[in-house]
Design a protein around this motif. Structure first.
Motif, mmCIF file in Angstrom:
data_model
loop_
_atom_site.group_PDB
_atom_site.id
_atom_site.type_symbol
_atom_site.label_atom_id
_atom_site.label_comp_id
_atom_site.label_asym_id
_atom_site.label_seq_id
_atom_site.Cartn_x
_atom_site.Cartn_y
_atom_site.Cartn_z
ATOM 1 N N ARG A 242 161.551 48.167 61.393
ATOM 2 C CA ARG A 242 160.570 47.891 62.457
ATOM 3 C C ARG A 242 160.491 49.098 63.369
ATOM 4 N NH1 ARG A 242 161.756 44.110 67.646
ATOM 5 N NH2 ARG A 242 159.894 44.571 68.860
ATOM 6 N N LEU A 243 159.268 49.625 63.537
ATOM 7 C CA LEU A 243 159.050 50.793 64.390
ATOM 8 C C LEU A 243 157.595 50.744 64.860
ATOM 9 C CD1 LEU A 243 160.183 53.472 65.534
ATOM 10 C CD2 LEU A 243 159.378 54.595 63.452
ATOM 11 N N LEU A 316 161.760 61.399 66.790
ATOM 12 C CA LEU A 316 160.348 61.446 66.416
ATOM 13 C C LEU A 316 159.809 62.864 66.327
ATOM 14 C CD1 LEU A 316 159.085 58.495 68.649
ATOM 15 C CD2 LEU A 316 159.690 58.435 66.219
ATOM 16 N N GLY A 317 160.500 63.803 66.958
ATOM 17 C CA GLY A 317 160.061 65.188 66.899
ATOM 18 C C GLY A 317 158.888 65.496 67.806
ATOM 19 N N PHE A 338 159.063 57.347 59.034
ATOM 20 C CA PHE A 338 160.396 56.752 59.200
ATOM 21 C C PHE A 338 160.478 55.325 58.675
ATOM 22 C CE2 PHE A 338 159.959 60.019 62.434
ATOM 23 C CZ PHE A 338 161.162 60.696 62.339
ATOM 24 N N LEU A 339 159.394 54.557 58.778
ATOM 25 C CA LEU A 339 159.448 53.152 58.393
ATOM 26 C C LEU A 339 159.805 52.998 56.924
ATOM 27 C CD1 LEU A 339 158.962 50.378 59.755
ATOM 28 C CD2 LEU A 339 156.681 50.404 58.729
ATOM 29 N N LEU A 340 160.780 52.135 56.661
ATOM 30 C CA LEU A 340 161.290 51.840 55.322
ATOM 31 C C LEU A 340 161.958 53.043 54.669
ATOM 32 C CD1 LEU A 340 158.461 49.532 53.918
ATOM 33 C CD2 LEU A 340 160.502 48.913 55.234
ATOM 34 N N GLU A 341 162.355 54.005 55.493
ATOM 35 C CA GLU A 341 163.105 55.155 54.995
ATOM 36 C C GLU A 341 164.581 55.009 55.381
ATOM 37 O OE1 GLU A 341 162.133 57.585 53.112
ATOM 38 O OE2 GLU A 341 159.982 57.104 53.073
ATOM 39 N N ALA A 369 168.140 60.420 56.261
ATOM 40 C CA ALA A 369 169.438 60.663 55.629
ATOM 41 C C ALA A 369 169.303 61.521 54.377
ATOM 42 C CB ALA A 369 170.095 59.332 55.290
ATOM 43 N N ASP A 370 170.321 62.318 54.132
ATOM 44 C CA ASP A 370 170.417 63.091 52.900
ATOM 45 C C ASP A 370 170.825 62.158 51.765
ATOM 46 O OD1 ASP A 370 172.700 64.677 51.108
ATOM 47 O OD2 ASP A 370 170.844 65.814 51.457
#
Length: 385
Positions: A242-243, A316-317, A338-341, A369-370
């Protein structure tokens, strides 16, 4: 005096004394210190029957936000009981009694947001302390004195239980401190709450992002919060589920009072919070990202985690000013970055009975994440201890 709202920054064990009027009856008491701003904190003493005092002492801990209703105000007496209490900037102390007063956990989540950071602020001037070398050199002269020490934690020992000659149970914890003058110095704690606080500290660690290395699944974070009465830090590799970046700007970027952190509008002249330490002063507000995000892994979802301020900007940059200039399509594109990452998320977990999950989470750092790093840590978690 009607009501005081603050965070508990210190607390003693319950003790009993014979009543002066009837020595066959014991009076029970304990003390705690409450803080509501960077500059002000005050000592509180509770007196009453055994059942009342034990029940009250068990109802909150160091780090909890509480409301005290109808406390009695008393002038401090440095020659009597106050000489054994922490030094405070106030000339007064508060008394809590069974017949007049009530202490309860704060149910205001926004109030907790601005009170909890006060727990980590020093209560003494940074120059008002003894080095460990000073204590070693002047130990005999300092015997019986109350002093301040600035040192780092080297080692935390095990809690030792004991029984006194009159049958009372007790506990003690010895930790080792160090500074640039002494490599190892013992400090002994006897009270239950300070012992729990010391047990939650990390030797030789500062609490920075980069120093948080314990990896948890979502369910493990929830379980530890149930078992661990103090705030703790952790690292989780989870999906952002959620974002709400494509909501209205007012739901993403918010303005809060600089003192009490209550949501406000910038056109207000003063803060509308009646409990704000600066309610009679011109409003000093701050504006920034103020998001609630959800994290999900194969064990569950951690809901309503706070992602705010500079941490949100780093994640968020972009700054709040840059975000307000984005088009709707650009905000949606930023959301789906970002969502679902899978992300590497550093969090601070605060146990909280008022929330459905039983915890409140503050995001201290978040980045994509790596994959190799995720595979390594997830394999370790799946294998178990």
């Amino acid at each position: 005096f009607q009501k005081v709202l603050g965070v508990i920054i210190g607390k003693t064990d319950v003790r009993s004394f014979p009543d002066r009027k009837n020595v066959e009856i014991n009076r029970f008491t304990f003390g705690f210190t409450i803080r509501d701003s960077p500059d002000f904190f005050i000592n509180v003493t509770a007196w009453g029957t055994e059942a009342y005092i034990n029940g009250l002492a068990d109802s909150f801990s160091i780090g909890d936000c509480v409301t005290i209703e109808s406390p009695l105000v008393s002038t401090k007496d440095p020659e009597k009981g106050d000489r054994f209490c922490p030094t405070t900037p106030s000339l007064y102390r508060l008394l809590v009694t069974e017949t007049h007063s009530q202490v309860c956990l704060c149910a205001d989540g926004d109030a907790s947001d601005w009170l909890l950071p006060l727990l980590h602020l020093p209560v003494k001037d940074s120059r008002d302390f003894y080095s460990l070398g000073d204590v070693v050199a002047n130990g005999q002269k300092l015997e019986g004195s109350v002093i301040n020490i600035l040192a780092a934690l080297k080692q935390v020992g095990d809690v030792k239980q004991f029984v006194t000659s009159d049958g009372r149970r007790g506990q003690r914890l010895e930790v080792k401190l160090f500074d640039d003058s002494v490599s190892s110095f013992p400090l002994i704690s006897w009270d239950r709450e300070p012992i729990q606080l010391l047990q939650g500290l990390l030797p030789r660690e500062t609490g920075r992002l980069e120093s948080i290395s314990d990896v948890y699944t979502v369910s493990q974070l929830k379980e530890k919060a149930k078992e661990h009465p103090q705030p703790f830090f952790g690292l989780t590799y989870s999906f952002i589920s959620r974002l709400d970046l494509d909501s209205s700007v007012s739901k993403v970027i918010k303005t809060r009072c600089g003192r009490c952190r209550l949501l406000v509008t910038e056109d207000l002249q003063t803060c509308s919070n009646q409990l704000c330490p600066a309610r009679d002063q011109p409003l000093s507000a701050s504006t920034g990202f103020d998001l609630l995000v959800d994290f999900t892994d194969h064990t569950g979802t951690l809901q309503a985690c706070s992602l705010r301020g500079p941490v949100a900007e780093q994640t968020l940059g972009c700054t709040t000013e840059e975000f307000t200039r984005l088009t709707d399509d650009q905000r949606t594109a930023l959301k789906w970055r970002f969502l679902l990452e899978r992300c590497k998320i550093h969090v601070k977990i605060v146990p909280c009975a008022r929330t459905k999950s039983g915890i409140r989470a503050l995001v201290l750092g978040c980045l994509l994440a790596d994959p190799g790093e995720v595979k390594q840590h997830m394999a370790q978690l799946l294998q178990g201890p």
